[in-house]
Design a protein around this motif. Structure first.
Motif, PDB file in Angstrom:
ATOM      1  N   ASP A 129      -3.561  -2.771   2.051  1.00 42.58           N
ATOM      2  CA  ASP A 129      -4.643  -3.913   1.295  1.00 42.58           C
ATOM      3  C   ASP A 129      -4.547  -3.190  -0.160  1.00 42.58           C
ATOM      4  O   ASP A 129      -4.326  -3.879  -1.079  1.00 42.58           O
ATOM      5  CB  ASP A 129      -5.714  -3.739   1.852  1.00 42.58           C
ATOM      6  CG  ASP A 129      -6.471  -4.920   1.292  1.00 42.58           C
ATOM      7  OD1 ASP A 129      -5.973  -5.964   0.428  1.00 42.58           O
ATOM      8  OD2 ASP A 129      -7.797  -5.209   1.530  1.00 42.58           O
ATOM      9  N   ALA A 130      -4.589  -1.914  -0.453  1.00 37.45           N
ATOM     10  CA  ALA A 130      -4.639  -1.263  -1.528  1.00 37.45           C
ATOM     11  C   ALA A 130      -3.273  -1.412  -2.314  1.00 37.45           C
ATOM     12  O   ALA A 130      -3.301  -1.499  -3.459  1.00 37.45           O
ATOM     13  CB  ALA A 130      -5.233   0.248  -1.368  1.00 37.45           C
ATOM     14  N   ALA A 131      -2.257  -1.200  -1.712  1.00 39.24           N
ATOM     15  CA  ALA A 131      -0.677  -1.112  -2.285  1.00 39.24           C
ATOM     16  C   ALA A 131      -0.693  -2.736  -2.872  1.00 39.24           C
ATOM     17  O   ALA A 131      -0.059  -2.997  -3.852  1.00 39.24           O
ATOM     18  CB  ALA A 131       0.040  -0.870  -1.296  1.00 39.24           C
ATOM     19  N   LEU A 132      -1.005  -3.644  -1.920  1.00 42.86           N
ATOM     20  CA  LEU A 132      -0.833  -5.063  -2.417  1.00 42.86           C
ATOM     21  C   LEU A 132      -1.775  -5.320  -3.722  1.00 42.86           C
ATOM     22  O   LEU A 132      -1.508  -5.930  -4.783  1.00 42.86           O
ATOM     23  CB  LEU A 132      -1.206  -6.045  -1.379  1.00 42.86           C
ATOM     24  CG  LEU A 132      -0.175  -5.930  -0.153  1.00 42.86           C
ATOM     25  CD1 LEU A 132      -0.577  -6.763   0.927  1.00 42.86           C
ATOM     26  CD2 LEU A 132       1.104  -6.316  -0.770  1.00 42.86           C
ATOM     27  N   ALA A 182      -9.385   5.174   3.262  1.00 41.64           N
ATOM     28  CA  ALA A 182      -8.110   4.986   3.372  1.00 41.64           C
ATOM     29  C   ALA A 182      -7.528   3.953   2.137  1.00 41.64           C
ATOM     30  O   ALA A 182      -6.639   4.467   1.646  1.00 41.64           O
ATOM     31  CB  ALA A 182      -7.682   4.255   4.585  1.00 41.64           C
ATOM     32  N   TYR A 183      -8.446   3.260   1.839  1.00 37.41           N
ATOM     33  CA  TYR A 183      -8.063   2.217   0.581  1.00 37.41           C
ATOM     34  C   TYR A 183      -7.964   3.148  -0.777  1.00 37.41           C
ATOM     35  O   TYR A 183      -7.152   3.131  -1.425  1.00 37.41           O
ATOM     36  CB  TYR A 183      -9.172   1.225   0.460  1.00 37.41           C
ATOM     37  CG  TYR A 183      -9.087   0.033  -0.497  1.00 37.41           C
ATOM     38  CD1 TYR A 183      -8.424  -1.037  -0.004  1.00 37.41           C
ATOM     39  CD2 TYR A 183      -9.101   0.368  -1.824  1.00 37.41           C
ATOM     40  CE1 TYR A 183      -8.268  -1.970  -0.902  1.00 37.41           C
ATOM     41  CE2 TYR A 183      -8.822  -0.824  -2.676  1.00 37.41           C
ATOM     42  CZ  TYR A 183      -8.271  -2.194  -2.504  1.00 37.41           C
ATOM     43  OH  TYR A 183      -7.958  -2.957  -3.073  1.00 37.41           O
ATOM     44  N   VAL A 184      -9.089   4.063  -0.913  1.00 33.31           N
ATOM     45  CA  VAL A 184      -9.387   4.764  -2.184  1.00 33.31           C
ATOM     46  C   VAL A 184      -8.020   5.979  -2.224  1.00 33.31           C
ATOM     47  O   VAL A 184      -7.538   6.315  -3.263  1.00 33.31           O
ATOM     48  CB  VAL A 184     -10.592   5.522  -2.543  1.00 33.31           C
ATOM     49  CG1 VAL A 184     -10.746   6.198  -3.823  1.00 33.31           C
ATOM     50  CG2 VAL A 184     -11.678   4.145  -2.361  1.00 33.31           C
ATOM     51  N   GLY A 185      -7.662   6.495  -0.845  1.00 34.08           N
ATOM     52  CA  GLY A 185      -6.947   7.446  -0.889  1.00 34.08           C
ATOM     53  C   GLY A 185      -5.570   6.709  -1.129  1.00 34.08           C
ATOM     54  O   GLY A 185      -4.511   7.513  -1.719  1.00 34.08           O
ATOM     55  N   VAL A 225     -13.203  -2.142  -6.866  1.00 26.79           N
ATOM     56  CA  VAL A 225     -14.508  -1.827  -7.374  1.00 26.79           C
ATOM     57  C   VAL A 225     -15.384  -1.471  -6.244  1.00 26.79           C
ATOM     58  O   VAL A 225     -15.789  -0.501  -6.191  1.00 26.79           O
ATOM     59  CB  VAL A 225     -15.066  -3.033  -8.215  1.00 26.79           C
ATOM     60  CG1 VAL A 225     -16.294  -2.572  -8.931  1.00 26.79           C
ATOM     61  CG2 VAL A 225     -14.168  -3.312  -9.504  1.00 26.79           C
ATOM     62  N   LEU A 226     -15.592  -2.284  -5.156  1.00 23.92           N
ATOM     63  CA  LEU A 226     -16.690  -1.793  -4.191  1.00 23.92           C
ATOM     64  C   LEU A 226     -16.182  -0.497  -3.513  1.00 23.92           C
ATOM     65  O   LEU A 226     -17.098   0.225  -3.125  1.00 23.92           O
ATOM     66  CB  LEU A 226     -16.860  -2.835  -3.313  1.00 23.92           C
ATOM     67  CG  LEU A 226     -17.464  -4.263  -4.139  1.00 23.92           C
ATOM     68  CD1 LEU A 226     -17.715  -5.288  -3.045  1.00 23.92           C
ATOM     69  CD2 LEU A 226     -18.927  -3.751  -4.604  1.00 23.92           C
ATOM     70  N   HIS A 227     -15.003  -0.553  -2.934  1.00 20.39           N
ATOM     71  CA  HIS A 227     -14.531   0.530  -2.142  1.00 20.39           C
ATOM     72  C   HIS A 227     -14.541   1.894  -3.151  1.00 20.39           C
ATOM     73  O   HIS A 227     -15.163   2.886  -2.361  1.00 20.39           O
ATOM     74  CB  HIS A 227     -12.870   0.391  -1.899  1.00 20.39           C
ATOM     75  CG  HIS A 227     -12.644  -0.809  -1.091  1.00 20.39           C
ATOM     76  ND1 HIS A 227     -13.092  -1.207   0.173  1.00 20.39           N
ATOM     77  CD2 HIS A 227     -12.160  -2.196  -1.588  1.00 20.39           C
ATOM     78  CE1 HIS A 227     -12.675  -2.339   0.528  1.00 20.39           C
ATOM     79  NE2 HIS A 227     -12.211  -2.935  -0.597  1.00 20.39           N
TER      80      HIS A 227
END
Length: 238
Positions: A129-132, A182-185, A225-227
């Motif tokens: 999700d972060a990569a997209l 995992a998202y911020v990483g 932002v929230l993550h």
């Protein structure tokens, strides 16, 4: 009645009687002598017209408007124009050109059942999700690298989002923290670590109402932002 009373002896003082207004005659106004006006009773309503038995009256305001009959029009006397040039050679009985058939509809992507949850657990979906979010234009190629189509990825994301909401409803924030980490990483793996100075500059930009510009300057997507806020607050508390 006299205005003064003579005493019986000279030693008494004359006593003045007060004025008697009720004995003074005052003429009445002229309108007092006029005969009062009598109010006439309202006129009696006329008796209703008897309606024969079996006759039903319909209020006129409920009736449809009358249909206006148009007078027949005389046939047109203007002849059609003559065909000139190449158009005149076309036969009148020639059928019109066929209309092209519409393009076949694209069949929707088939979502596998059951979903490959073992191959795509919560943390992997968070990184994807972060990569997209970092590069939306490269979304098809990113999904292809993970051997996913758009329909399957959408179903996976909806599944894990529902799992996060269900965990929060019962008071368990652990899945959300794992997703945020995992998202911020993944964000920090691609663009570098998010320093406290960058977080402070983003906070100042948000106070000025320029959060989107601050995120673009730092190379961060708006969806992060929230993550990012939750992860950085936990880091600061530790």
């Amino acid at each position: 009645m006299p205005d003064t009373l003579s005493p019986t002896s000279a030693a008494d003082t004359p006593t003045l009687y007060p004025a008697s207004p009720w004995l003074t005659w005052v003429p009445a106004p002229d309108y007092w002598n006029v005969a009062p006006t009598m109010f006439l009773p309202p006129p009696k309503p006329a008796p209703p017209v008897p309606i024969p038995e079996g006759v039903i009256l319909i209020p006129t305001d409920l009736l449809p408007p009358p249909v206006l009959e148009h007078a027949p029009r005389a046939p047109a006397v203007i002849p059609p124009p003559q065909l000139l040039g190449p158009v005149a050679d076309v036969a009148a009985s020639e059928p019109p050109a066929s209309v092209p058939a519409p393009a076949p509809a694209v069949a929707p992507a088939v979502v596998p059942t059951p979903l490959p949850l073992d191959a795509f657990p919560l943390e992997r979906c968070a990184r994807l999700d972060a990569a997209l979010a970092l590069d939306p234009a490269a979304g098809p190629s990113i999904l292809e690298q993970h051997h996913l189509d758009h329909g399957t990825w959408r179903a996976l994301r909806q599944h894990w989002q529902g799992a996060l909401r269900a965990a929060l409803r019962v008071g368990d924030p652990a899945p959300l923290r794992a997703y945020d980490d995992a998202y911020v990483g993944e964000l920090e793996r691609v663009r570098g670590a998010i320093t406290p100075e960058q977080h402070a500059s983003l906070t100042r930009a948000s106070e000025r109402g320029a959060r989107a510009e601050g995120l673009a300057t730092l190379g961060l997507p708006v969806a992060a932002v929230l993550h990012m806020e939750r992860v950085l607050l936990r880091r600061r508390a530790n």
